[in-house]
Design an enzyme around this catalytic site. Structure first.
Site, PDB file in Angstrom:
ATOM      1  N   ARG A  34      14.427 -67.193  -4.275  1.00 32.22           N
ATOM      2  CA  ARG A  34      14.962 -65.873  -3.951  1.00 32.22           C
ATOM      3  C   ARG A  34      16.354 -65.965  -3.320  1.00 32.22           C
ATOM      4  O   ARG A  34      16.917 -64.960  -2.896  1.00 32.22           O
ATOM      5  CB  ARG A  34      14.005 -65.131  -3.010  1.00 32.22           C
ATOM      6  CG  ARG A  34      12.655 -64.927  -3.643  1.00 32.22           C
ATOM      7  CD  ARG A  34      11.778 -63.982  -2.862  1.00 32.22           C
ATOM      8  NE  ARG A  34      10.514 -63.794  -3.558  1.00 32.22           N
ATOM      9  CZ  ARG A  34      10.356 -62.966  -4.583  1.00 32.22           C
ATOM     10  NH1 ARG A  34      11.352 -62.219  -5.003  1.00 32.22           N
ATOM     11  NH2 ARG A  34       9.181 -62.847  -5.179  1.00 32.22           N
ATOM     12  N   HIS A  64      16.959 -75.588 -11.471  1.00 36.76           N
ATOM     13  CA  HIS A  64      16.977 -74.165 -11.832  1.00 36.76           C
ATOM     14  C   HIS A  64      17.622 -73.385 -10.688  1.00 36.76           C
ATOM     15  O   HIS A  64      17.227 -73.519  -9.536  1.00 36.76           O
ATOM     16  CB  HIS A  64      15.543 -73.681 -12.085  1.00 36.76           C
ATOM     17  CG  HIS A  64      15.449 -72.372 -12.814  1.00 36.76           C
ATOM     18  ND1 HIS A  64      16.090 -71.232 -12.392  1.00 36.76           N
ATOM     19  CD2 HIS A  64      14.784 -72.023 -13.948  1.00 36.76           C
ATOM     20  CE1 HIS A  64      15.824 -70.245 -13.238  1.00 36.76           C
ATOM     21  NE2 HIS A  64      15.021 -70.704 -14.199  1.00 36.76           N
ATOM     22  N   TYR A  67      16.497 -67.338  -9.228  1.00 38.30           N
ATOM     23  CA  TYR A  67      16.511 -66.326 -10.291  1.00 38.30           C
ATOM     24  C   TYR A  67      16.988 -64.962  -9.810  1.00 38.30           C
ATOM     25  O   TYR A  67      17.103 -64.031 -10.587  1.00 38.30           O
ATOM     26  CB  TYR A  67      15.153 -66.239 -10.997  1.00 38.30           C
ATOM     27  CG  TYR A  67      13.956 -66.141 -10.074  1.00 38.30           C
ATOM     28  CD1 TYR A  67      13.697 -64.980  -9.359  1.00 38.30           C
ATOM     29  CD2 TYR A  67      13.087 -67.218  -9.936  1.00 38.30           C
ATOM     30  CE1 TYR A  67      12.603 -64.894  -8.524  1.00 38.30           C
ATOM     31  CE2 TYR A  67      11.989 -67.146  -9.093  1.00 38.30           C
ATOM     32  CZ  TYR A  67      11.752 -65.988  -8.395  1.00 38.30           C
ATOM     33  OH  TYR A  67      10.672 -65.905  -7.557  1.00 38.30           O
ATOM     34  N   HIS A 104      19.763 -68.108 -15.125  1.00 40.90           N
ATOM     35  CA  HIS A 104      19.591 -66.864 -15.873  1.00 40.90           C
ATOM     36  C   HIS A 104      20.974 -66.216 -15.909  1.00 40.90           C
ATOM     37  O   HIS A 104      21.625 -66.115 -14.853  1.00 40.90           O
ATOM     38  CB  HIS A 104      18.599 -65.945 -15.166  1.00 40.90           C
ATOM     39  CG  HIS A 104      17.203 -66.492 -15.128  1.00 40.90           C
ATOM     40  ND1 HIS A 104      16.148 -65.815 -14.559  1.00 40.90           N
ATOM     41  CD2 HIS A 104      16.691 -67.658 -15.607  1.00 40.90           C
ATOM     42  CE1 HIS A 104      15.045 -66.541 -14.686  1.00 40.90           C
ATOM     43  NE2 HIS A 104      15.350 -67.660 -15.303  1.00 40.90           N
ATOM     44  N   GLU A 139      19.946 -69.669 -19.869  1.00 40.07           N
ATOM     45  CA  GLU A 139      18.596 -69.515 -20.402  1.00 40.07           C
ATOM     46  C   GLU A 139      18.501 -68.289 -21.307  1.00 40.07           C
ATOM     47  O   GLU A 139      19.066 -67.235 -20.997  1.00 40.07           O
ATOM     48  CB  GLU A 139      17.598 -69.404 -19.231  1.00 40.07           C
ATOM     49  CG  GLU A 139      16.154 -69.298 -19.706  1.00 40.07           C
ATOM     50  CD  GLU A 139      15.140 -69.500 -18.585  1.00 40.07           C
ATOM     51  OE1 GLU A 139      15.534 -69.888 -17.466  1.00 40.07           O
ATOM     52  OE2 GLU A 139      13.948 -69.260 -18.858  1.00 40.07           O
ATOM     53  N   ASP A 173      13.710 -70.588 -23.737  1.00 41.19           N
ATOM     54  CA  ASP A 173      12.389 -70.328 -23.149  1.00 41.19           C
ATOM     55  C   ASP A 173      11.528 -69.665 -24.228  1.00 41.19           C
ATOM     56  O   ASP A 173      11.864 -68.583 -24.720  1.00 41.19           O
ATOM     57  CB  ASP A 173      12.563 -69.409 -21.926  1.00 41.19           C
ATOM     58  CG  ASP A 173      11.268 -69.191 -21.163  1.00 41.19           C
ATOM     59  OD1 ASP A 173      10.257 -68.800 -21.800  1.00 41.19           O
ATOM     60  OD2 ASP A 173      11.253 -69.398 -19.934  1.00 41.19           O
ATOM     61  N   HIS A 176      10.306 -66.197 -23.425  1.00 42.05           N
ATOM     62  CA  HIS A 176      11.397 -65.218 -23.415  1.00 42.05           C
ATOM     63  C   HIS A 176      11.851 -64.855 -24.829  1.00 42.05           C
ATOM     64  O   HIS A 176      12.043 -63.672 -25.132  1.00 42.05           O
ATOM     65  CB  HIS A 176      12.587 -65.759 -22.624  1.00 42.05           C
ATOM     66  CG  HIS A 176      12.300 -65.963 -21.172  1.00 42.05           C
ATOM     67  ND1 HIS A 176      13.219 -66.500 -20.298  1.00 42.05           N
ATOM     68  CD2 HIS A 176      11.196 -65.715 -20.432  1.00 42.05           C
ATOM     69  CE1 HIS A 176      12.688 -66.571 -19.091  1.00 42.05           C
ATOM     70  NE2 HIS A 176      11.457 -66.114 -19.153  1.00 42.05           N
ATOM     71  N   HIS A 208      12.006 -74.415 -22.260  1.00 42.10           N
ATOM     72  CA  HIS A 208      10.932 -73.974 -21.355  1.00 42.10           C
ATOM     73  C   HIS A 208       9.752 -73.623 -22.249  1.00 42.10           C
ATOM     74  O   HIS A 208       9.840 -72.695 -23.052  1.00 42.10           O
ATOM     75  CB  HIS A 208      11.360 -72.734 -20.567  1.00 42.10           C
ATOM     76  CG  HIS A 208      12.296 -73.042 -19.437  1.00 42.10           C
ATOM     77  ND1 HIS A 208      12.982 -72.057 -18.774  1.00 42.10           N
ATOM     78  CD2 HIS A 208      12.612 -74.220 -18.837  1.00 42.10           C
ATOM     79  CE1 HIS A 208      13.716 -72.625 -17.809  1.00 42.10           C
ATOM     80  NE2 HIS A 208      13.509 -73.937 -17.828  1.00 42.10           N
ATOM     81  N   ASP A 221       8.462 -60.583 -20.296  1.00 43.33           N
ATOM     82  CA  ASP A 221       8.580 -61.815 -19.523  1.00 43.33           C
ATOM     83  C   ASP A 221       7.401 -62.058 -18.585  1.00 43.33           C
ATOM     84  O   ASP A 221       7.553 -62.074 -17.364  1.00 43.33           O
ATOM     85  CB  ASP A 221       9.909 -61.844 -18.745  1.00 43.33           C
ATOM     86  CG  ASP A 221      10.179 -63.205 -18.106  1.00 43.33           C
ATOM     87  OD1 ASP A 221       9.376 -64.146 -18.324  1.00 43.33           O
ATOM     88  OD2 ASP A 221      11.188 -63.323 -17.391  1.00 43.33           O
ATOM     89  N   HIS A 223       4.666 -65.054 -18.316  1.00 39.95           N
ATOM     90  CA  HIS A 223       4.253 -66.342 -18.875  1.00 39.95           C
ATOM     91  C   HIS A 223       2.729 -66.478 -18.880  1.00 39.95           C
ATOM     92  O   HIS A 223       2.068 -66.035 -17.948  1.00 39.95           O
ATOM     93  CB  HIS A 223       4.832 -67.498 -18.055  1.00 39.95           C
ATOM     94  CG  HIS A 223       6.327 -67.508 -17.996  1.00 39.95           C
ATOM     95  ND1 HIS A 223       7.039 -68.563 -17.490  1.00 39.95           N
ATOM     96  CD2 HIS A 223       7.258 -66.598 -18.388  1.00 39.95           C
ATOM     97  CE1 HIS A 223       8.339 -68.300 -17.574  1.00 39.95           C
ATOM     98  NE2 HIS A 223       8.486 -67.107 -18.094  1.00 39.95           N
ATOM     99  N   GLU A 253       6.416 -73.876 -17.637  1.00 42.49           N
ATOM    100  CA  GLU A 253       6.545 -72.917 -16.524  1.00 42.49           C
ATOM    101  C   GLU A 253       5.346 -71.978 -16.599  1.00 42.49           C
ATOM    102  O   GLU A 253       5.477 -70.761 -16.497  1.00 42.49           O
ATOM    103  CB  GLU A 253       7.827 -72.100 -16.665  1.00 42.49           C
ATOM    104  CG  GLU A 253       9.104 -72.888 -16.567  1.00 42.49           C
ATOM    105  CD  GLU A 253      10.319 -72.005 -16.819  1.00 42.49           C
ATOM    106  OE1 GLU A 253      10.300 -71.208 -17.778  1.00 42.49           O
ATOM    107  OE2 GLU A 253      11.271 -72.097 -16.029  1.00 42.49           O
TER     108      GLU A 253
END
Ligand code: FE
Ligand code: FE
Ligand code: ZN
Length: 278
Positions: A34, A64, A67, A104, A139, A173, A176, A208, A221, A223, A253
């Protein structure tokens, strides 16, 4: 093949965890996903990492970005925070030279996709420096809300505007792209052809590997574990075996609680992909 691991206990520990589940790569957040500040890097942890990585055959790792970063933000301070964080992450990445860093692209939040593309590319041009050894990956996104990068053309347009193009790649991904409407379950060759036409397959540096809780084109989105979603285990195994993809690093993921469950999933895919290796 590997999975996403918690960075909380350091690089050496991640290498140890990866090795314990038969993974030869792993992904991790550079800091709290975050946002917020990152722990200082401990040189002895990095040393320990390289020792363990060598034994485990780990050559590639994928960091990564948080996000929540939005380099396309309308608000100046939100955008400045994204740029500062990306720059700090890229500086930190130099403690493990030559690795991959995934982000992202961002959300245009009503400014329109063209403004979004321009702002993202400008931000990347600010943070990338000639001395960096890291490859920055954009991504492919599900196209949820005002996300930029749900279409291959959008990623191509960002890359087009980047000055240091040799430092930029793409991470695909599977959840995605499926949610974005690319049917990798029945038309994988066509999707890859389209990727090659728009972005160029030589830019594809990581995958991913996720199933999706939602149908093709849902732009949601969410997963799912491999085989527990709409794409299915067979189609995802075929992705890992495809001649254009099989040499790439794959990262799970998927929603699991324990690291050992990723080990089970890696074993499942290794078994299922045999049928597609020709
Ligand atoms: Fe991501
Ligand atoms: Fe992803
Ligand atoms: Zn996702």
């Amino acid at each position: 093949m590997g999975c996403h691991l918690s960075c909380a206990k350091g690089y050496a520990n991640m290498a140890r965890e990866a090795a314990s589940i038969g993974a030869n790569t792993f992904q991790f957040f550079t800091r709290n996903p975050r946002g917020g500040s990152a722990k200082p890097i401990d040189p002895s942890d990095i040393e320990g990492f390289y020792e363990l990585a060598e034994t485990a055959g780990i050559e590639t790792i994928l960091a990564h970005a948080p996000y929540t970063l939005n380099p396309a933000a309308a608000k100046d301070e939100t955008r400045a925070f994204a740029i500062d964080t990306l720059a700090d992450d890229l500086a930190r990445m130099e403690s493990t030279p030559g690795q991959l860093y995934n982000m992202h692209p961002g959300s245009h939040v009503g400014q329109g996709v063209d403004v979004g593309i321009e702002k993202i590319a400008d931000a990347i041009n600010v943070v990338l420096a000639p001395e960096h050894t890291t490859t920055l990956l954009l991504e492919t996104m599900a196209g949820k809300g005002s996300e930029v990068g749900g279409r291959f053309e959008e990623l191509a347009a960002i890359i087009e505007r980047i000055e240091l193009k040799d430092k930029v790649g793409v991470c695909l991904d599977t959840c995605h792209v499926w949610d974005g409407g690319y049917d990798i379950a029945t038309s994988l060759d066509d999707v890859l052809e389209e990727f090659d036409r728009t972005i160029g397959l030589e830019r594809l540096r990581a995958i991913h590997l996720n199933d999706s809780k939602n149908p093709l084109g849902a732009r949601k989105d969410r997963h799912a574990a491999i085989g527990e979603g709409e794409i299915g285990a067979a189609a995802l195994a075929a992705v890992t075996a495809h001649p254009a993809l099989r040499a790439l690093p794959f990262f799970l993921e998927t929603p699991h609680e324990r690291v050992s469950e990723y080990g089970d999933e890696i074993a499942l895919i290794a078994e299922a992909r045999q049928a597609y290796l020709v």
